[in-house]
Design a protein around this motif. Structure first.
Motif, PDB file in Angstrom:
ATOM      1  N   UNK A  40      10.753  -6.449  46.754  1.00 49.10           N
ATOM      2  CA  UNK A  40      10.542  -5.469  47.823  1.00 49.10           C
ATOM      3  C   UNK A  40       9.501  -4.431  47.409  1.00 49.10           C
ATOM      4  N   UNK A  41       9.588  -3.968  46.163  1.00 51.69           N
ATOM      5  CA  UNK A  41       8.589  -3.025  45.660  1.00 51.69           C
ATOM      6  C   UNK A  41       7.195  -3.649  45.670  1.00 51.69           C
ATOM      7  N   UNK A  42       7.094  -4.891  45.213  1.00 56.23           N
ATOM      8  CA  UNK A  42       5.792  -5.564  45.183  1.00 56.23           C
ATOM      9  C   UNK A  42       5.209  -5.684  46.589  1.00 56.23           C
ATOM     10  N   UNK A  43       6.066  -6.006  47.566  1.00 54.77           N
ATOM     11  CA  UNK A  43       5.584  -6.149  48.940  1.00 54.77           C
ATOM     12  C   UNK A  43       5.199  -4.805  49.551  1.00 54.77           C
ATOM     13  N   UNK A  44       5.885  -3.738  49.171  1.00 51.99           N
ATOM     14  CA  UNK A  44       5.490  -2.406  49.619  1.00 51.99           C
ATOM     15  C   UNK A  44       4.094  -2.065  49.094  1.00 51.99           C
ATOM     16  N   UNK A  45       3.850  -2.378  47.828  1.00 49.27           N
ATOM     17  CA  UNK A  45       2.542  -2.112  47.231  1.00 49.27           C
ATOM     18  C   UNK A  45       1.477  -2.989  47.872  1.00 49.27           C
ATOM     19  N   UNK A  46       1.849  -4.202  48.223  1.00 48.91           N
ATOM     20  CA  UNK A  46       0.924  -5.103  48.919  1.00 48.91           C
ATOM     21  C   UNK A  46       0.540  -4.516  50.271  1.00 48.91           C
ATOM     22  N   UNK A  47       1.513  -3.943  50.988  1.00 47.14           N
ATOM     23  CA  UNK A  47       1.244  -3.352  52.304  1.00 47.14           C
ATOM     24  C   UNK A  47       0.266  -2.187  52.202  1.00 47.14           C
ATOM     25  N   UNK A  48       0.266  -1.512  51.060  1.00 45.76           N
ATOM     26  CA  UNK A  48      -0.617  -0.366  50.842  1.00 45.76           C
ATOM     27  C   UNK A  48      -1.958  -0.769  50.235  1.00 45.76           C
ATOM     28  N   UNK A  49      -2.156  -2.070  50.013  1.00 43.25           N
ATOM     29  CA  UNK A  49      -3.404  -2.545  49.440  1.00 43.25           C
ATOM     30  C   UNK A  49      -3.529  -2.313  47.950  1.00 43.25           C
ATOM     31  N   UNK A  50      -2.385  -2.044  47.282  1.00 40.93           N
ATOM     32  CA  UNK A  50      -2.445  -1.748  45.849  1.00 40.93           C
ATOM     33  C   UNK A  50      -2.291  -2.998  44.991  1.00 40.93           C
TER      34      UNK A  50
END
Length: 407
Positions: free
Chosen positions: A137-147
């Motif tokens: 979930x953390x990885x996907x949140x960072x993905x959503x932010x382009x990080x």
């Protein structure tokens, strides 16, 4: 590809006679029956209240089993949990069920066999590999932010991973990387039990895995590997610039209202962790802190309650924590022919059950086994936590599922 068993957890396979199943530890039993003390509660935030809650059902939410109201359902669920603890001869178990307008928390058995302390519905358990969904979930949140991108090479974030330049972040999260599982090594368990207080670094665990050949070329198969999520923890730290414990609390635990959850070893422990047990020659053996939590890390060090885990999966899958694009990525299934689990996404399992398709995860770690699933189409959540290494939590999930569909 060669099918390997899903050792979802961090457990000593040679030192204790725990039953190791393909997916849900099917067929395992524990030692002699424990005294039972049952409590049913419905308030996720109140660890001492007793009762069952009837909430307003949302649009399209199903009713309980035909003819059953919330109070009746509560009695039947508690009876099923009592029977499971008795039949499996478990020290104890806690469970949470949410179906449409009904929510129930229950417990049976003991949290401490010597002191004969009854388990309470809101007690804390080690959740094992359920940790993986939190990290994904953390990885996907960072993905959503382009990080980060799921197609980035692992080597862009983490060094020391064999063929890291060929393995993508996505392949780490869905276990198609081929990276060897460090928990499959006898030398790991020997070292861990020889020095229970040893603090393991992620680099040490990755190096252990790197000492063995990969299972297959990246993307050419599926092999459940705890090493993948040790690597995933480092990826989210590198992409965010924050320690995983702080990131998890700020981005998931606090926003989702998970007040009784923490990543052991990464932040201060909360009181209330029940005693966990293994078996040796038919006798229960205390295993609660048999190994330092750093040996599990981002692959399995989470501690939580049935209420918090049920809340977490609902908030992930209803779009509260992740957007539509991220949920689509998380639920892009690869074949995982492992018993009831038939597919694996990004830190998420797809499971067949009496309620139909459920999504969530299972866990196993020294002294504990766990399972938390959500049948989205039925708006039915079930979480089961057991304080025995090798408890058949999958069978209990199905027992409770059957209560929800039985006329």
């Amino acid at each position: 590809m060669e099918t390997r068993s899903m050792s979802r957890v961090l457990r000593p396979t040679a030192l204790f006679s725990s039953c190791i199943g393909v997916v849900l530890l099917a067929g395992c039993t524990s030692s002699s029956p424990a005294p039972l003390d049952m409590v049913a509660t419905t308030d996720d935030e109140d660890r001492g209240s007793v009762g069952v809650e009837s909430a307003a059902a949302g649009p399209g939410s199903p009713d309980p089993a035909p003819g059953a109201g919330c109070d009746e359902l509560s009695v039947e669920l508690q009876s099923a949990l009592d029977a499971a603890v008795d039949v499996q001869r478990l020290p104890g178990a806690a469970a949470a069920v949410h179906l449409g307008g009904c929510s129930w928390l229950g417990a049976a058995g003991v949290a401490d066999t010597e002191a004969d302390v009854a388990i309470q519905p809101g007690d804390l358990f080690r959740a094992g590999s359920i940790t993986k969904t939190f990290v994904s979930t953390l990885a996907l949140m960072l993905r959503a932010e382009g990080r980060l991108s799921l197609d980035d090479a692992v080597s862009a974030y983490v060094g020391g991973v064999p063929r890291g330049e060929q393995i993508s972040v996505r392949q780490i999260l869905n276990h198609t990387s081929g990276v060897f599982d460090y928990t499959a090594l006898d030398e790991f368990w020997t070292a861990a039990f020889d020095d229970p207080t040893r603090a393991w670094t992620p680099a040490e665990l990755i190096a252990l895995a790197a000492s063995k050949p990969p299972y297959f070329e990246p993307g050419r198969g599926f092999a459940y590997s705890n090493t993948n999520y040790i690597i995933a923890g480092l990826i989210v730290e590198a992409a965010s610039g924050e320690p995983i414990g702080e990131l998890l609390r700020a981005r998931v635990l606090e926003p989702a209202g998970l007040a009784h959850t923490y990543l052991d070893g990464a932040e201060e422990a909360l009181p209330g962790l029940v005693h966990g047990y293994g078996r040796s020659r038919g006798e229960l053996v205390e295993m609660t802190s048999a190994i330092d939590a750093s040996a599990a890390g981002a692959a399995g060090a989470l501690v939580s309650t049935t209420g918090d885990l049920t809340r977490f999966y609902r908030k992930v899958l209803d779009g509260t924590l992740l957007g539509p694009a991220e949920l689509e990525e998380m639920t892009a299934w690869v074949d995982a022919p492992l018993g009831e689990v038939t597919g694996y996404g990004l830190g998420l399992s797809r499971r067949e059950s009496p309620l139909g398709v459920q999504v969530g995860h299972d866990g196993g770690i020294w002294g504990f086994t766990s399972s938390s699933y959500y049948a989205v189409d039925k708006d039915a959540s079930i979480t089961v936590l057991v304080n025995l290494d090798g408890g058949d939590v999958g069978r209990i999930v199905d027992d409770l599922s059957n209560v929800l569909i039985t006329p």
